[in-house]
Scaffold this motif. Sequence first.
Motif, mmCIF file in Angstrom:
data_model
loop_
_atom_site.group_PDB
_atom_site.id
_atom_site.type_symbol
_atom_site.label_atom_id
_atom_site.label_comp_id
_atom_site.label_asym_id
_atom_site.label_seq_id
_atom_site.Cartn_x
_atom_site.Cartn_y
_atom_site.Cartn_z
ATOM 1 N N VAL A 49 26.298 68.373 47.794
ATOM 2 C CA VAL A 49 27.473 68.334 46.928
ATOM 3 C C VAL A 49 27.479 69.610 46.083
ATOM 4 N N SER B 2 29.116 72.149 43.251
ATOM 5 C CA SER B 2 29.972 72.238 42.068
ATOM 6 C C SER B 2 29.694 73.560 41.368
ATOM 7 N N GLU C 26 36.903 69.418 51.272
ATOM 8 C CA GLU C 26 37.822 69.203 50.162
ATOM 9 C C GLU C 26 37.080 69.503 48.870
ATOM 10 N N GLY C 27 37.841 69.782 47.814
ATOM 11 C CA GLY C 27 37.223 70.056 46.528
ATOM 12 C C GLY C 27 37.077 71.530 46.220
ATOM 13 N N LEU C 28 37.722 72.381 47.016
ATOM 14 C CA LEU C 28 37.714 73.823 46.763
ATOM 15 C C LEU C 28 39.113 74.259 46.345
ATOM 16 N N SER C 29 39.217 74.870 45.168
ATOM 17 C CA SER C 29 40.499 75.420 44.723
ATOM 18 C C SER C 29 40.373 76.928 44.577
ATOM 19 N N HIS D 231 36.810 77.497 42.525
ATOM 20 C CA HIS D 231 36.244 76.361 41.805
ATOM 21 C C HIS D 231 35.822 75.304 42.822
ATOM 22 N N PHE D 232 34.570 74.871 42.705
ATOM 23 C CA PHE D 232 34.053 73.829 43.581
ATOM 24 C C PHE D 232 33.927 72.548 42.767
ATOM 25 N N ASP D 233 34.705 71.556 43.135
ATOM 26 C CA ASP D 233 34.736 70.287 42.410
ATOM 27 C C ASP D 233 34.099 69.208 43.266
ATOM 28 N N ASN D 234 32.756 69.135 43.181
ATOM 29 C CA ASN D 234 32.001 68.165 43.985
ATOM 30 C C ASN D 234 32.389 68.252 45.466
ATOM 31 N N MET D 235 32.411 69.453 45.966
ATOM 32 C CA MET D 235 32.743 69.695 47.366
ATOM 33 C C MET D 235 31.571 69.250 48.244
#
Length: 387
Positions: free
Chosen positions: A150, A152, A197-200, A216-220
């Motif tokens: 995971v 982040s 998923e979880g990459l912006s 930004h990695f949001d718990n990818m």
Amino acid sequence: MTNRRKDNSIREDFRSVVAHVLSRYSPDYWRRVDEKSEYPTEFVDDLTKTGALSALIPAEYGGLGLDLGDASVLLEEISFRGGVATPVHAQLYTMSPLLKYGNPEQKDKYLPSIADGTVRLQSFAVTEPDAGSETTRIKTKAVRNGDHYVVSGQKVWTSRVNHSDLILLLARTTPRDQVTKKTDGLSLFLIDMREVEGLSVTPIETMVNHDTNELHFDNMVIPADSLIGDEGAGFRYLLDGLNAERILVAAECVGDGRWFIEKSRNYANERVVFDRPIGMNQGIQFPIARAHIDIEAADLMRWKAADLFDAGLSCGPEANMAKLLAADASWQAANVAMQTHGGYGMAREYDIERKFREARLYQVAPVSTNLILSHIAERVLGLPRSF
């Protein structure tokens, strides 16, 4: 070291391929993509079809199986022909960690698709806002959880993300306060961005058309088999990629420098003021001659570094020196071209101002010239650490 001389015919063929592709793209094309901050998709697609971007991939995976020195000719020629090499250069230097430390499954899965152009690896996520060039202080973390990690955190100055299928990511897998050496605990991952998923991605506007971004990695969640090599050894793997990057960027700078010198020489011969070509004046001659000499000297260090790299020998100092010398020589050549052209150098139709902006980038990226000086002072000359 005999690589450069031995492979001369291969490299000349490579130059011809690149020159043929570039001949279909006029200066108007490069002005347009620059003015609109567009990715040169048509050019990249055409170059991909030639197989040139598979230069470093072994023939068994469908690539050309060439050395780094061979590949550097590709970027040099693009720059010399007035194009921009940055949209494709990462696919060459990101090959080094994958080829050297990737496992057979990773190579079988990705290399044939990268070689035939159906998959692109054009992005390398390392730098962070609070760490900058102090890579061992990165905070983006990848936590193992069963058969996946995971991720982040945050990255910055990560280029070509929107034009890449795969990305190399450096992340911390062991907290910094739990490692013996500050370079430990960092791991390198090869991630298929089409499957996560979880990459912006947030674009960063810059003075050059470089398509760079903040991530930004949001718990990818990524598969555990995204890990390249051993967990915690990523910093060492990164260095191989960075040495390749330095050498390839040096080649780009050499190409740019020769483009500036050619433009200056031609204009100095053609521009008539006070009934004589301005090239008759030593005030014009000498700076152009000096720029030429400096570029040729930098090119020698570029080849020395490339030959060491291709022989599997240590080349950190040489790779850094090549990058510094070539970046400085290219920037000086850019200034000479601007001064030789006078006011016309500011006009977009002459392309000097565009390449001038592009040449300035390499004073600060992919590594600041000041950091290179520190590296040489401390690692080569044995002077005390300054930071």
